[in-house]
Write an enzyme that holds these catalytic residues in place. Structure first.
Site, PDB file in Angstrom:
ATOM      1  N   GLY A  23       0.810  -1.214   0.000  1.00 22.57           N
ATOM      2  CA  GLY A  23       0.000   0.000   0.000  1.00 22.57           C
ATOM      3  C   GLY A  23       0.840   1.258   0.000  1.00 22.57           C
ATOM      4  O   GLY A  23       2.072   1.208   0.069  1.00 22.57           O
ATOM      5  N   GLY A  25       0.841   5.646   1.335  1.00 20.40           N
ATOM      6  CA  GLY A  25       0.269   6.630   2.236  1.00 20.40           C
ATOM      7  C   GLY A  25       0.858   7.987   1.975  1.00 20.40           C
ATOM      8  O   GLY A  25       1.605   8.192   1.013  1.00 20.40           O
ATOM      9  N   PHE A  27       3.172   9.606   3.503  1.00 20.03           N
ATOM     10  CA  PHE A  27       4.613   9.750   3.662  1.00 20.03           C
ATOM     11  C   PHE A  27       5.418   8.825   2.743  1.00 20.03           C
ATOM     12  O   PHE A  27       6.610   9.017   2.565  1.00 20.03           O
ATOM     13  CB  PHE A  27       5.013   9.455   5.116  1.00 20.03           C
ATOM     14  CG  PHE A  27       4.527  10.486   6.076  1.00 20.03           C
ATOM     15  CD1 PHE A  27       4.964  11.795   5.983  1.00 20.03           C
ATOM     16  CD2 PHE A  27       3.623  10.164   7.065  1.00 20.03           C
ATOM     17  CE1 PHE A  27       4.520  12.757   6.862  1.00 20.03           C
ATOM     18  CE2 PHE A  27       3.170  11.115   7.950  1.00 20.03           C
ATOM     19  CZ  PHE A  27       3.614  12.419   7.850  1.00 20.03           C
ATOM     20  N   LYS A  45       6.915   0.975   7.026  1.00 24.45           N
ATOM     21  CA  LYS A  45       6.413   2.212   6.422  1.00 24.45           C
ATOM     22  C   LYS A  45       7.626   2.985   5.918  1.00 24.45           C
ATOM     23  O   LYS A  45       8.306   3.681   6.671  1.00 24.45           O
ATOM     24  CB  LYS A  45       5.634   3.024   7.459  1.00 24.45           C
ATOM     25  CG  LYS A  45       4.963   4.272   6.931  1.00 24.45           C
ATOM     26  CD  LYS A  45       4.162   4.928   8.057  1.00 24.45           C
ATOM     27  CE  LYS A  45       3.370   6.118   7.566  1.00 24.45           C
ATOM     28  NZ  LYS A  45       2.587   6.746   8.671  1.00 24.45           N
ATOM     29  N   ASP A 143      -7.402  11.402  13.323  1.00 23.63           N
ATOM     30  CA  ASP A 143      -7.644  10.879  11.974  1.00 23.63           C
ATOM     31  C   ASP A 143      -8.309   9.509  12.068  1.00 23.63           C
ATOM     32  O   ASP A 143      -7.973   8.578  11.335  1.00 23.63           O
ATOM     33  CB  ASP A 143      -6.328  10.788  11.209  1.00 23.63           C
ATOM     34  CG  ASP A 143      -6.544  10.739   9.695  1.00 23.63           C
ATOM     35  OD1 ASP A 143      -7.638  11.129   9.240  1.00 23.63           O
ATOM     36  OD2 ASP A 143      -5.633  10.321   8.974  1.00 23.63           O
TER      37      ASP A 143
END
Length: 446
Positions: A23, A25, A27, A45, A143
């Site tokens: 996936g 995002g 950043f 990440k 969020d």
């Protein structure tokens, strides 16, 4: 103990194997990999080039918030990654717990309907537990929405993505979020947050929780066709997601959960319950259905495993249309961006989405015909671009990636690979689009 100041060695490429992109995002990109020494999968990440993990940076703060908030209901952080990633030069990233069943958002999209009731009540309780723990540590999430509630292999929920998290005692929100930047977050924002001078407090999260509850109970996205400027006007005027199609007598405990939801979305922040108060309700209704959770989870997992590829089970979605005010439409009167005439009374309509098998030419035409809308709403641009593989040359990929916003990335993708690649690339783009944004494709008739 600060996450980035501990004495343990960073996690490097020599520690990880079997990398798999899962996936994208704000950043950067998220990968799944197996840690060779630990023997289990982790999520990494990886940050875009130029995004700093140095002390004092926003992402450094995110990592430390996650470390501070680590518990059974909040995603765990294992450390920091430093090293190359699949041919790219030196990158930094956060190594986190891997959640094998995606998010509440992907679950609702895959099911095409709400989860079984025992699972609904457990998800409601687990999210409340996680949020109560955050608030007890003087942290806010800011969020909270379905894609930020991740699910493990047993469909247990954990809170993730602290990109907007702030220490509540000093929280501030100085920049108004635009529709392009928020990508749906604005639908979970409380009415007071649309004021430029607003400084967030914990009741912000309580409101977001209420809209999340509505999504889990109904299996739907709130205000699916509403844009930022419409939400910005209507939410402070009292609009909320419709309740007409929630049969509160259908199952024990649902009435109490809906009542909690309505109290959490109160227009007066001081009247919203704290998460400690929420737990009194969510625990009680969860215990009513605890014995049925194992069967519900097995039922859902069996159904998910039976699905193939990116196909989604399509269902008739009942929508409620309320009377219009003279100058502004009600958010729940919007379907595919158009207003439905109501003549001052409540009516019902069904939107049926057919399971189409489209030719390459039809897919290409869909991509061309919906260029403006796709440019506006698509957020997973880099993930879609990567799935095109060799159809996007390195130079074009670099130009797309360099664009600062999703809209600009989409414009570059249209002007470059989609224009030069013809029907073949457009059809491949359509397939990737349907995987990452199935609801958008369905809404546009694809």
């Amino acid at each position: 103990m600060a996450l980035l100041s501990h004495k343990s060695q960073p996690i490097g490429p020599e520690n990880l194997e079997n990398w798999d992109h899962i996936g994208s995002g704000g950043f950067g990109h998220v990968y799944k990999a197996r840690h060779k020494d630990w023997g289990f999968d982790v999520a990494i990440k990886i940050l875009h080039d130029g995004v700093s993990l140095q002390k004092g940076s926003r992402v450094w703060a995110e990592a430390n918030f996650m470390e501070t908030a680590s518990c059974e209901y909040v995603l765990r952080v294992y450390g920091i990654y430093q090293g190359p990633v699949q041919g790219l030069p030196l990158r930094q990233g956060i190594v986190m717990e891997f959640m094998g069943k995606g998010s509440v958002q992907s679950l609702l999209e895959d099911l095409g309907s709400p989860p079984p009731w025992p699972l609904v009540f457990r998800l409601a309780h687990e999210v409340a537990l996680g949020m109560n723990f955050l608030h007890s540590r003087k942290l806010m999430h800011q969020d909270l929405k379905p894609c930020n509630v991740l699910l493990n292999d047993d469909l247990k929920a954990k809170l993730a993505d602290f990109g907007l998290c702030r220490i509540s005692a000093s929280a501030s929100c100085k920049n108004k979020e635009t529709e392009e930047e928020t990508g749906g977050t604005y639908k979970y924002m409380p009415p007071e947050a649309f004021d430029l001078s607003y400084e967030p407090v914990r009741s912000f999260d309580s409101y977001s929780y209420s809209i999340l509850l509505w999504s889990i109970i109904t299996g739907k996205e709130p205000y699916p066709a509403a844009r930022y400027n419409q939400v910005e006007v209507r939410i402070p005027l009292g609009d909320r997601p419709p309740l007409e199609h929630i049969d509160q007598q259908k199952v024990e405990g649902l009435k109490e959960l809906v009542d909690l939801m309505q109290r959490c979305w109160d227009g007066d922040p001081s009247k919203r319950p704290t998460f400690k108060d929420c737990l009194k309700v969510t625990e009680e209704v969860f215990l009513m259905h605890k014995k049925g959770v194992s069967h519900a989870v097995h039922q859902v997992l069996t159904r998910l495993e039976s699905q193939t590829g990116t196909q989604r089970e399509n269902n008739n979605v009942a929508l409620s249309f309320l009377s219009l005010t003279p100058d502004q439409p009600n958010l729940n009167d919007l379907v595919d961006g158009r207003l439905m005439e109501t003549k001052g009374t409540s009516i019902q309509a069904s939107v049926s989405v057919s399971d189409k098998r489209m030719s390459r030419k039809e897919k290409a035409k869909f991509v061309d015909d919906n260029r403006a809308e796709l440019t506006r709403v698509i957020s997973e641009v880099m993930a879609i671009t990567e799935e095109l593989g060799d159809m996007v040359h390195d130079e074009a990929y670099a130009l797309i990636r360099a664009q600062p916003t999703s809209m600009k990335k989409m414009r570059e993708l249209y002007q470059g690979p989609l224009r030069s690649g013809g029907e073949v690339v457009k059809a491949a783009f359509f397939d990737a689009l349907k995987k990452h944004h199935p609801r958008t494709v369905e809404r546009l008739g694809g």
